[in-house]
Design a protein around this motif. Structure first.
Motif, PDB file in Angstrom:
ATOM      1  N   PHE A   1       0.933  -1.332   0.016  1.00  0.00           N
ATOM      2  CA  PHE A   1       0.434   0.022  -0.359  1.00  0.00           C
ATOM      3  C   PHE A   1       0.595   1.675   0.119  1.00  0.00           C
ATOM      4  CE2 PHE A   1      -2.614   3.089   2.022  1.00  0.00           C
ATOM      5  CZ  PHE A   1      -3.741   3.180   1.252  1.00  0.00           C
ATOM      6  N   VAL A   2       2.015   1.268   0.576  1.00  0.00           N
ATOM      7  CA  VAL A   2       2.534   2.086   1.243  1.00  0.00           C
ATOM      8  C   VAL A   2       3.001   2.690   0.094  1.00  0.00           C
ATOM      9  CG1 VAL A   2       5.042   3.216   2.186  1.00  0.00           C
ATOM     10  CG2 VAL A   2       3.608   2.400   3.306  1.00  0.00           C
ATOM     11  N   LEU A   3       4.031   1.865  -1.190  1.00  0.00           N
ATOM     12  CA  LEU A   3       4.693   2.027  -2.848  1.00  0.00           C
ATOM     13  C   LEU A   3       3.981   1.830  -3.283  1.00  0.00           C
ATOM     14  CD1 LEU A   3       7.084  -1.090  -2.432  1.00  0.00           C
ATOM     15  CD2 LEU A   3       7.739   1.291  -2.360  1.00  0.00           C
ATOM     16  N   GLU A   4       2.654   2.206  -3.421  1.00  0.00           N
ATOM     17  CA  GLU A   4       1.663   2.438  -4.331  1.00  0.00           C
ATOM     18  C   GLU A   4       1.029   3.479  -4.147  1.00  0.00           C
ATOM     19  OE1 GLU A   4      -3.080   0.967  -5.733  1.00  0.00           O
ATOM     20  OE2 GLU A   4      -2.288   0.176  -3.997  1.00  0.00           O
ATOM     21  N   PHE A   5       1.274   4.278  -3.316  1.00  0.00           N
ATOM     22  CA  PHE A   5       0.390   5.781  -2.421  1.00  0.00           C
ATOM     23  C   PHE A   5       1.850   6.637  -1.679  1.00  0.00           C
ATOM     24  CE2 PHE A   5      -3.521   3.039  -2.707  1.00  0.00           C
ATOM     25  CZ  PHE A   5      -4.351   4.391  -3.680  1.00  0.00           C
ATOM     26  N   ALA A   6       2.849   5.735  -2.549  1.00  0.00           N
ATOM     27  CA  ALA A   6       4.328   6.570  -2.112  1.00  0.00           C
ATOM     28  C   ALA A   6       4.209   8.342  -2.044  1.00  0.00           C
ATOM     29  CB  ALA A   6       5.264   5.848  -3.268  1.00  0.00           C
ATOM     30  N   PRO A   7       3.998   8.765  -3.228  1.00  0.00           N
ATOM     31  CA  PRO A   7       3.916  10.488  -2.852  1.00  0.00           C
ATOM     32  C   PRO A   7       3.414  10.838  -1.633  1.00  0.00           C
ATOM     33  CG  PRO A   7       3.194   9.651  -5.123  1.00  0.00           C
ATOM     34  CD  PRO A   7       3.529   8.817  -4.535  1.00  0.00           C
ATOM     35  N   HIS A   8       2.747  10.381  -1.201  1.00  0.00           N
ATOM     36  CA  HIS A   8       1.763  10.321   0.103  1.00  0.00           C
ATOM     37  C   HIS A   8       2.272  10.823   1.157  1.00  0.00           C
ATOM     38  CE1 HIS A   8      -1.861  11.392  -1.890  1.00  0.00           C
ATOM     39  NE2 HIS A   8      -1.825  10.694  -3.048  1.00  0.00           N
TER      40      HIS A   8
ATOM     41  N   GLN B   1       6.380  12.589   3.387  1.00  0.00           N
ATOM     42  CA  GLN B   1       6.506  13.954   4.468  1.00  0.00           C
ATOM     43  C   GLN B   1       5.200  13.525   5.234  1.00  0.00           C
ATOM     44  OE1 GLN B   1       8.790  15.590   4.916  1.00  0.00           O
ATOM     45  NE2 GLN B   1       9.983  15.312   2.907  1.00  0.00           N
ATOM     46  N   PRO B   2       5.267  12.993   6.529  1.00  0.00           N
ATOM     47  CA  PRO B   2       6.349  13.212   7.059  1.00  0.00           C
ATOM     48  C   PRO B   2       6.702  11.428   7.352  1.00  0.00           C
ATOM     49  CG  PRO B   2       5.305  12.980   9.445  1.00  0.00           C
ATOM     50  CD  PRO B   2       4.581  13.811   7.208  1.00  0.00           C
ATOM     51  N   ALA B   3       8.325  10.814   6.832  1.00  0.00           N
ATOM     52  CA  ALA B   3       9.047   9.836   6.277  1.00  0.00           C
ATOM     53  C   ALA B   3       8.252   8.820   7.403  1.00  0.00           C
ATOM     54  CB  ALA B   3      10.537   9.987   6.643  1.00  0.00           C
ATOM     55  N   TRP B   4       7.908   8.951   8.774  1.00  0.00           N
ATOM     56  CA  TRP B   4       7.285   8.142   9.524  1.00  0.00           C
ATOM     57  C   TRP B   4       5.683   7.924   8.823  1.00  0.00           C
ATOM     58  CZ3 TRP B   4       3.354  10.348  11.811  1.00  0.00           C
ATOM     59  CH2 TRP B   4       3.049  11.657  12.390  1.00  0.00           C
ATOM     60  N   ALA B   5       5.687   9.013   8.758  1.00  0.00           N
ATOM     61  CA  ALA B   5       3.796   8.688   8.436  1.00  0.00           C
ATOM     62  C   ALA B   5       3.621   7.069   7.619  1.00  0.00           C
ATOM     63  CB  ALA B   5       3.281   9.493   7.269  1.00  0.00           C
TER      64      ALA B   5
ATOM     65  N   SER C   1      -5.760   9.116   5.515  1.00  0.00           N
ATOM     66  CA  SER C   1      -4.524   9.895   5.803  1.00  0.00           C
ATOM     67  C   SER C   1      -4.771  10.145   4.311  1.00  0.00           C
ATOM     68  CB  SER C   1      -3.500   9.120   5.604  1.00  0.00           C
ATOM     69  OG  SER C   1      -3.360   8.148   5.074  1.00  0.00           O
ATOM     70  N   THR C   2      -3.670  11.220   3.878  1.00  0.00           N
ATOM     71  CA  THR C   2      -3.809  11.334   2.007  1.00  0.00           C
ATOM     72  C   THR C   2      -3.576  10.571   1.904  1.00  0.00           C
ATOM     73  OG1 THR C   2      -1.884  11.572   2.765  1.00  0.00           O
ATOM     74  CG2 THR C   2      -2.709  13.792   2.892  1.00  0.00           C
ATOM     75  N   ALA C   3      -2.951   9.784   2.043  1.00  0.00           N
ATOM     76  CA  ALA C   3      -3.108   7.914   1.055  1.00  0.00           C
ATOM     77  C   ALA C   3      -4.258   6.871   1.173  1.00  0.00           C
ATOM     78  CB  ALA C   3      -1.589   7.413   1.525  1.00  0.00           C
ATOM     79  N   THR C   4      -4.973   7.031   2.348  1.00  0.00           N
ATOM     80  CA  THR C   4      -6.136   6.055   2.634  1.00  0.00           C
ATOM     81  C   THR C   4      -7.693   6.818   1.442  1.00  0.00           C
ATOM     82  OG1 THR C   4      -6.566   6.962   4.683  1.00  0.00           O
ATOM     83  CG2 THR C   4      -6.087   5.161   3.824  1.00  0.00           C
ATOM     84  N   LEU C   5      -7.635   8.307   1.811  1.00  0.00           N
ATOM     85  CA  LEU C   5      -7.397   9.460   1.391  1.00  0.00           C
ATOM     86  C   LEU C   5      -7.867   9.787   0.009  1.00  0.00           C
ATOM     87  CD1 LEU C   5     -11.230  11.076   1.280  1.00  0.00           C
ATOM     88  CD2 LEU C   5      -8.716  13.311   1.657  1.00  0.00           C
TER      89      LEU C   5
END
Length: 294
Positions: free
Chosen positions: A60-67, A70-74, A259-263
């Motif tokens: 999931f993080v790789l698919e929405f990597a731009p989101h 910042q910050p890296a710990w997100a 989060s911006t990614a799940t949104l």
């Protein structure tokens, strides 16, 4: 079917509860199968769980990597519920297949456990989808916005012909406050999607003060002092976000912090072209900028 399990005043998300129930069943079956062969199942159950969760989160993080830049710990903040279940399932199956190919003594126990866990998980997911109110029209509901106009929600969704995101929130709710910047950012990035913030159970003065601090558009902040919309949607947990397509039908209902990614994940289906209607007037047109009022 509701997305939460109610225990008194608590509202617990169903998805993680179903996941751990499936894991518990699979682990119990694997231990029983191993014991019949006089073997010790040991840490394999925990390793399977960790392997699946890490793979699902990483995908999931790789698919929405731009989101997650910042910050890296997100990427490690799993409160947003960002998982790719199919990749996690593949990782678990690969774990079992590796044991089988290596002819490990616990391979049969692992396969029994994996099969039991997947059966419960997929069955629960299928039941949730079958009973979900997806593609259903919005309930009849009206509320007064901070600009003193009355908004008829179901009419707004049907007449404007644009996707709609409805966020149920309160100022006392920490996850609601944390996800507010993500919703505001998404509104700026997607002018063809209308966002509404429906406050639950608070006074106009409290909402007005907070909306001014957060620079929420007054015409898009609705007052629901009796929490009627939450009851109509059968979701009393906050925050709750409803995603509505351009035809005025519920596409998804999300309980919990975004989060911006799940949104972005939930907005993807709403932003896809739907055929001839894609040539309809843009949401940025002046005629579509104001809510339907009466």
């Amino acid at each position: 079917m509701e997305e939460v399990l109610r225990i008194g005043p608590l509202a617990l998300p169903l998805a993680p509860l179903q996941l751990f129930a499936a894991w518990w069943l699979g682990d119990a079956l694997a231990q029983r199968r191993a014991a019949r062969s006089q073997q010790i199942w040991g840490w394999h159950g925990w390793l399977l769980l960790v392997c699946g969760l890490l793979a699902a989160r990483a995908a999931f993080v790789l698919e929405f990597a731009p989101h997650y830049a910042q910050p890296a710990w997100a990427a490690f903040d799993i409160r947003d519920g960002g998982w790719t279940a199919s990749v996690g399932t593949i990782a678990v199956l690969l774990y079992g297949a590796t044991l089988w190919l290596r002819r490990h003594p616990l391979a049969p126990a692992a396969m029994v456990g994996i099969a039991g866990a997947l059966a419960l998980w997929l069955g629960a997911q299928g039941l949730r989808q079958a009973m979900a109110p997806g593609q259903a029209p919005l309930p009849t509901f009206s509320a007064v916005a901070l600009d003193a106009r009355t908004v008829q929600l179901d009419q707004l969704a049907q007449q404007q012909g644009q996707p709609l995101v409805i966020n149920l929130w309160a100022t006392w709710c920490p996850p609601c406050r944390r996800e507010m910047p993500a919703l505001l950012q998404a509104q700026r990035e997607h002018p063809d999607v209308r966002f509404l913030w429906v406050n639950q159970g608070e006074s106009p003065e409290t909402v007005l003060q907070y909306a001014a601090q957060q620079r929420l558009p007054p015409a898009q902040v609705l007052l629901d002092e009796r929490q009627e919309l939450g009851r109509l949607l059968r979701s009393s947990a906050l925050p709750t976000t409803v995603f509505v397509d351009a035809q005025g039908r519920q596409s998804a209902l999300r309980v919990g912090e975004l989060s911006t990614a799940t949104l972005a994940q939930h907005l993807q289906p709403l932003l896809k072209p739907t055929g001839p209607d894609t040539d309809a007037p843009s949401a940025a047109s002046p005629a579509l900028q104001e809510p339907v009022a009466r």
